[in-house]
Design a protein around this motif. Structure first.
Motif, PDB file in Angstrom:
ATOM      1  N   PHE A 207       0.605  -1.317   0.035  1.00 52.88           N
ATOM      2  CA  PHE A 207       0.042   0.146  -0.050  1.00 52.88           C
ATOM      3  C   PHE A 207       0.878   1.197   0.003  1.00 52.88           C
ATOM      4  N   GLN A 208       0.244   2.288  -0.592  1.00 52.38           N
ATOM      5  CA  GLN A 208       0.804   3.733  -0.398  1.00 52.38           C
ATOM      6  C   GLN A 208       0.356   4.269   0.584  1.00 52.38           C
ATOM      7  N   TYR A 209       1.439   5.179   1.386  1.00 52.58           N
ATOM      8  CA  TYR A 209       0.909   5.898   2.716  1.00 52.58           C
ATOM      9  C   TYR A 209       2.168   6.816   2.894  1.00 52.58           C
ATOM     10  N   ASP A 210       1.719   7.886   3.541  1.00 56.97           N
ATOM     11  CA  ASP A 210       2.567   8.957   3.835  1.00 56.97           C
ATOM     12  C   ASP A 210       3.733   8.617   4.676  1.00 56.97           C
ATOM     13  N   THR A 211       4.939   9.179   4.397  1.00 57.69           N
ATOM     14  CA  THR A 211       6.303   8.425   5.033  1.00 57.69           C
ATOM     15  C   THR A 211       6.674   9.090   6.491  1.00 57.69           C
ATOM     16  N   GLY A 212       5.874  10.151   6.871  1.00 57.66           N
ATOM     17  CA  GLY A 212       6.318  10.935   8.116  1.00 57.66           C
ATOM     18  C   GLY A 212       6.220   9.988   9.569  1.00 57.66           C
ATOM     19  N   PRO A 213       6.941  10.463  10.321  1.00 57.84           N
ATOM     20  CA  PRO A 213       7.021   9.692  11.682  1.00 57.84           C
ATOM     21  C   PRO A 213       5.542   9.458  12.153  1.00 57.84           C
TER      22      PRO A 213
ATOM     23  N   PHE B 237      19.366   9.747   1.033  1.00 58.36           N
ATOM     24  CA  PHE B 237      18.398  10.495   1.845  1.00 58.36           C
ATOM     25  C   PHE B 237      16.895  10.204   1.807  1.00 58.36           C
ATOM     26  N   ALA B 238      16.420   9.633   0.857  1.00 62.57           N
ATOM     27  CA  ALA B 238      15.218   9.410   0.732  1.00 62.57           C
ATOM     28  C   ALA B 238      15.000   7.924   1.540  1.00 62.57           C
ATOM     29  N   LYS B 239      15.893   6.938   1.443  1.00 60.45           N
ATOM     30  CA  LYS B 239      15.669   5.796   2.286  1.00 60.45           C
ATOM     31  C   LYS B 239      15.554   5.855   3.904  1.00 60.45           C
TER      32      LYS B 239
ATOM     33  N   GLY C 198      16.169   1.661  13.046  1.00 59.13           N
ATOM     34  CA  GLY C 198      17.038   0.926  12.370  1.00 59.13           C
ATOM     35  C   GLY C 198      16.468   0.016  11.198  1.00 59.13           C
ATOM     36  N   LYS C 199      15.077  -0.021  11.083  1.00 59.11           N
ATOM     37  CA  LYS C 199      14.636  -0.868   9.923  1.00 59.11           C
ATOM     38  C   LYS C 199      14.003  -0.033   8.828  1.00 59.11           C
ATOM     39  N   VAL C 200      14.629  -0.446   7.710  1.00 60.31           N
ATOM     40  CA  VAL C 200      13.807   0.106   6.198  1.00 60.31           C
ATOM     41  C   VAL C 200      12.570  -0.620   6.075  1.00 60.31           C
ATOM     42  N   VAL C 201      11.413   0.270   6.028  1.00 66.37           N
ATOM     43  CA  VAL C 201      10.155  -0.412   5.877  1.00 66.37           C
ATOM     44  C   VAL C 201       9.315  -0.129   4.894  1.00 66.37           C
TER      45      VAL C 201
ATOM     46  N   ALA D 207      12.352   8.259  -6.634  1.00 66.89           N
ATOM     47  CA  ALA D 207      13.295   8.233  -5.522  1.00 66.89           C
ATOM     48  C   ALA D 207      14.709   7.607  -5.782  1.00 66.89           C
ATOM     49  N   PHE D 208      14.866   7.480  -6.948  1.00 60.68           N
ATOM     50  CA  PHE D 208      16.058   6.643  -7.376  1.00 60.68           C
ATOM     51  C   PHE D 208      16.404   7.182  -8.785  1.00 60.68           C
TER      52      PHE D 208
END
Length: 418
Positions: free
Chosen positions: A91-97, A126-128, A135-138, A344-345
Motif C-alpha cells: 500500500f501507498q502511505y505517507d512517510t512521516g513519523p 536521503f530518501a531511504k 534501524g529498520k527500512v520499512v 526516489a532513485f
C-alpha cells in the motif's frame, strides 16, 4: 495528460524486462492487493492501472489488484485493517513519523532491510532515511516532491522584472505587479495544508536546512525569535502588502492554481506535483526556491508518499517482487515521462520527452541527491498530527488576524511537546 509514442515504447520495454525476472512459479496464482491513495483523476488512475497490468502480464504467477482509496478514508481505517489482518498486502502511505512511523512502531510493516540488500534497490540514501524507523527500512519512497515557487516568465518580462533574488525583491516587484492589476503570489489556504508548504520553504530559506532539521528533531524551539519573524513575514506582512489574494483562507488550492494558470497571478508557491497540470500553460514557467532575505534561498523537499508491505501479508515473496518492479529503471522512466513524477532513485532520462520545466526540476533533484546542494525538510511530513493541526489552525488564525505570530509560534512549540 497525453501519452506519447515514447511512453508506449517504455511500456513495451518494461514488459520484456519484467518477463525475465518473474519469481519461481508456485501452485496457482498468488494474489496481492495494492492500495493507493486515490489520485482523484480518472486519467491518472488509468495510467497507474496500465502499469500494474504490465506487471501482471509479465508475471503470470502473480496477480496484483489495484485499489484506489480516498486519502482521508485511508488514514481513518488503514491501521485498523492492518491490525485485523484484513488490510492490503502492499500500500501507498505517507512517510512521516506520524504516518508510516506510527505503523512501524505498532509492528504493522514488513521489515525490508534485507530485501534492499538482496535486490539492490537503488533508492537515494536521503530518501531511504525517511522510511527508516528504529534501524529498520520499512518502505520504498515512491515520489520525491520539491517545494518551490513557479513564476510566469512572460509576466515578469513584460513588467521589466527578473525572477526575485531576495525577499526585498518580492516586495518591490510585488508593488509593480499590483500596480498592473496582477496578484504577485497566488495562495489558497481554504483546506489548511497549502500554508504548510509556504512555511516550510520560507523557513528553510531563512534559517537553513540544518536549523529547520533541529526544530523537527526537538533540538531547537519553535517559538524562537527567528521562527516568529518568518511567520510574521509570510503570513502577515505579505498579506498586508497585498502580495496574496485578499482572503487566502477562503480560496481553495485549485482556485489558487487557476489564478496562476489564467495569468492573473505571477507566482505560485507549491510543489513539483503540479508540473503535469502546467504542461498546457500558454506562457513560459520558471521554478525557483523561495528567496532568502539576502539571497536566492534553498529548495525544500520531501517524499509525497511511500510504498509499504503489511507485516501480515500471506504473500511476502510476491509483494517483494512487486516492490522490485516499482524501483526498476523502466518503471522509473515510465513515472518520469507518463506520470510526470520524480522517482526516489536515479533514472536515465535520455530520450524521454519532458518539458523544459520538468527537466529543470529533475536536474535540481539530481543536484542535491548527489550532494551538490542542501535540501531542507518539509515540516508537515516530519511532524505528527497534533503539530500539523496546530500549524494549520494557527496559520489560518494568523491570516485572519485572530492571533499574533508569537502566539502561533508558542502553540507550535506546545504541540511539538505532546
Amino acid at each position: 495528460m497525453k501519452k506519447s509514442i515514447a511512453a508506449v515504447s517504455v511500456l513495451a520495454a518494461l514488459t520484456l524486462v519484467l518477463a525475465g525476472c518473474a519469481p519461481a512459479s508456485e501452485s496457482g496464482t498468488t494474489e496481492i492487493r495494492y492500495q493507493i491513495q486515490d489520485p482523484e483523476d480518472a486519467d491518472s488512475l488509468a495510467l497507474i492501472q496500465g502499469s500494474v497490468d504490465q506487471f501482471n502480464d509479465a508475471n503470470p504467477d502473480i496477480k496484483v489488484t489495484l485499489e484506489a482509496v480516498p486519502l482521508d478514508q485511508q488514514r481513518t481505517v488503514l491501521q485498523t485493517q492492518l491490525r485485523s489482518g484484513e488490510g492490503p498486502d502492499v500500500f501507498q502511505y505517507d512517510t512521516g513519523p506520524g504516518y508510516a512511523g506510527a505503523l512501524s512502531e505498532a509492528g504493522l510493516l514488513l521489515d525490508l532491510t534485507d530485501a534492499y540488500t538482496e535486490n539492490s534497490w537503488p533508492v537515494y540514501d536521503f530518501a531511504k532515511e525517511r522510511v527508516t524507523f528504529d534501524g529498520k527500512v520499512v518502505g520504498i519512497p515512491q515520489e520525491l516532491e520539491l517545494l518551490g515557487v513557479y513564476y510566469n516568465m512572460d509576466i515578469l518580462a513584460a513588467s521589466g522584472l527578473e525572477a526575485p533574488a531576495s525577499v526585498d525583491d518580492l516586495f518591490t516587484g510585488g508593488e509593480s505587479l499590483i500596480g498592473e492589476g496582477i496578484i504577485p503570489f497566488t495562495f489558497g489556504d481554504e483546506p489548511g495544508w497549502p500554508a504548510f508548504h509556504i512555511f516550510s520553504m520560507s523557513l528553510v530559506s531563512a534559517l537553513g536546512a540544518d536549523k529547520v532539521q533541529s526544530l523537527i528533531d526537538g533540538e531547537s524551539q519553535w517559538n524562537e525569535p527567528e521562527v516568529v519573524k518568518v511567520l510574521d513575514l509570510v503570513f502577515k506582512q505579505f498579506l498586508d502588502a497585498g502580495l496574496y489574494p485578499p482572503t487566502p483562507t477562503a480560496l481553495t488550492y485549485d482556485d489558487a492554481n487557476s489564478l496562476f494558470l489564467s495569468g492573473q497571478a505571477a507566482k505560485n508557491p507549491t510543489g513539483s506535483w503540479l508540473i503535469a497540470d502546467l504542461a498546457d500553460a500558454d506562457f513560459e514557467i520558471g521554478f525557483m526556491p523561495f528567496p532568502a532575505s539576502d539571497g536566492p534561498g534553498a529548495f525544500t523537499g520531501g517524499l509525497g508518499a511511500g510504498t509499504f508491505v503489511s507485516a501480515s501479508t500471506k504473500a511476502p515473496e510476491a509483494a517483494i517482487t512487486f516492490m522490485s518492479f516499482l524501483v526498476s529503471e523502466e518503471r522509473g522512466r515510465y513515472e518520469v515521462e507518463t506520470l510526470q513524477r520524480i522517482p526516489a532513485f536515479p533514472v536515465d532520462t535520455a530520450g524521454i520527452e519532458i518539458s523544459p520545466l520538468f527537466a529543470n526540476v529533475i536536474e535540481e533533484v539530481n543536484n542535491f541527491a548527489t550532494g551538490g546542494a542542501a535540501l531542507g525538510a518539509s515540516i508537515d511530513v516530519n511532524m505528527g498530527d497534533e503539530f500539523n493541526k496546530a500549524m494549520s489552525d494557527g496559520i489560518q488564525a494568523l491570516l485572519t488576524g485572530s492571533v499574533t505570530a508569537q502566539e502561533l509560534a508558542d502553540s507550535l512549540q506546545a504541540a511539538s511537546e505532546l
